[in-house]
Design an enzyme around this catalytic site. Sequence first.
Site, PDB file in Angstrom:
ATOM      1  N   PRO A  99       0.814  -1.217   0.000  1.00 49.42           N
ATOM      2  CG  PRO A  99       0.064  -0.930   2.204  1.00 49.42           C
ATOM      3  CD  PRO A  99       0.781  -1.899   1.292  1.00 49.42           C
ATOM      4  CG  ASP A 100      -1.011   4.918  -1.474  1.00 45.24           C
ATOM      5  OD1 ASP A 100      -1.683   4.621  -0.466  1.00 45.24           O
ATOM      6  OD2 ASP A 100      -1.514   5.487  -2.447  1.00 45.24           O
ATOM      7  CG  PHE A 101       2.951   5.820   3.379  1.00 47.40           C
ATOM      8  CD1 PHE A 101       3.189   5.269   4.619  1.00 47.40           C
ATOM      9  CD2 PHE A 101       3.832   5.552   2.356  1.00 47.40           C
ATOM     10  CE1 PHE A 101       4.290   4.470   4.850  1.00 47.40           C
ATOM     11  CE2 PHE A 101       4.941   4.752   2.565  1.00 47.40           C
ATOM     12  CZ  PHE A 101       5.172   4.209   3.816  1.00 47.40           C
ATOM     13  NE  ARG A 102       1.398  11.614   3.978  1.00 45.20           N
ATOM     14  CZ  ARG A 102       2.617  11.124   3.868  1.00 45.20           C
ATOM     15  NH1 ARG A 102       2.978  10.491   2.775  1.00 45.20           N
ATOM     16  NH2 ARG A 102       3.487  11.253   4.842  1.00 45.20           N
ATOM     17  CG  ASN A 141       8.962   2.546  -2.782  1.00 43.26           C
ATOM     18  OD1 ASN A 141       8.245   3.310  -2.165  1.00 43.26           O
ATOM     19  ND2 ASN A 141       8.786   2.304  -4.065  1.00 43.26           N
ATOM     20  CG  ASP A 161       9.599  -2.082  -2.265  1.00 50.49           C
ATOM     21  OD1 ASP A 161      10.565  -1.951  -3.037  1.00 50.49           O
ATOM     22  OD2 ASP A 161       8.506  -1.506  -2.441  1.00 50.49           O
ATOM     23  CG  HIS A 187      12.644   6.954   3.537  1.00 51.36           C
ATOM     24  ND1 HIS A 187      12.783   8.139   4.221  1.00 51.36           N
ATOM     25  CD2 HIS A 187      11.761   7.203   2.536  1.00 51.36           C
ATOM     26  CE1 HIS A 187      12.017   9.065   3.666  1.00 51.36           C
ATOM     27  NE2 HIS A 187      11.401   8.518   2.649  1.00 51.36           N
ATOM     28  CB  CYS A 194      20.603  -4.856  15.799  1.00 53.97           C
ATOM     29  SG  CYS A 194      20.097  -4.709  17.516  1.00 53.97           S
ATOM     30  CB  CYS A 195      18.609   0.345  16.987  1.00 53.47           C
ATOM     31  SG  CYS A 195      17.557   0.692  15.586  1.00 53.47           S
TER      32      CYS A 195
END
Length: 131
Positions: A27-30, A102, A104, A121, A129-130
């Site tokens: 899905p997109d976001f908005r 994206n 993905d 992103h 791992c953070c």
Amino acid sequence: SISNILVASENIVVLAGAGISVSCGIPDFRSEKGLYNTLNYQELGLTSPEDLFDITTFHTNPRPFFKFAHTLYPGTIEPSPSHAFLSHLDVQHKLLRVYTQNIDTLEESAGVRVDKVVYAHGSLRDATCCK
């Protein structure tokens, strides 16, 4: 025509967003059927759908993000014809770069070389791992 322009072009740069992966089931976001309008965020223990991608929320409780993200892990979704077209441009040595929002990795799954893709992103392929 567009096809004549593409045939004559070199060093093509593509800016891609959520729309390129929507036909793959991501899905997109908005939009009306987008993630922010369809996510059952309360079931995930979130106060809003945007919290799914909020770094403070993630550091407090990463489970909601991982519950969502595991469905996008590389190799679980087939690339779209748009992703295949990007691969075609790469094979033809016309693609300079794909800049994508994206995470993905479907560009790579379609065959676009890793060095041609810039993930604005980050990507699930490079997630670490953070701690």
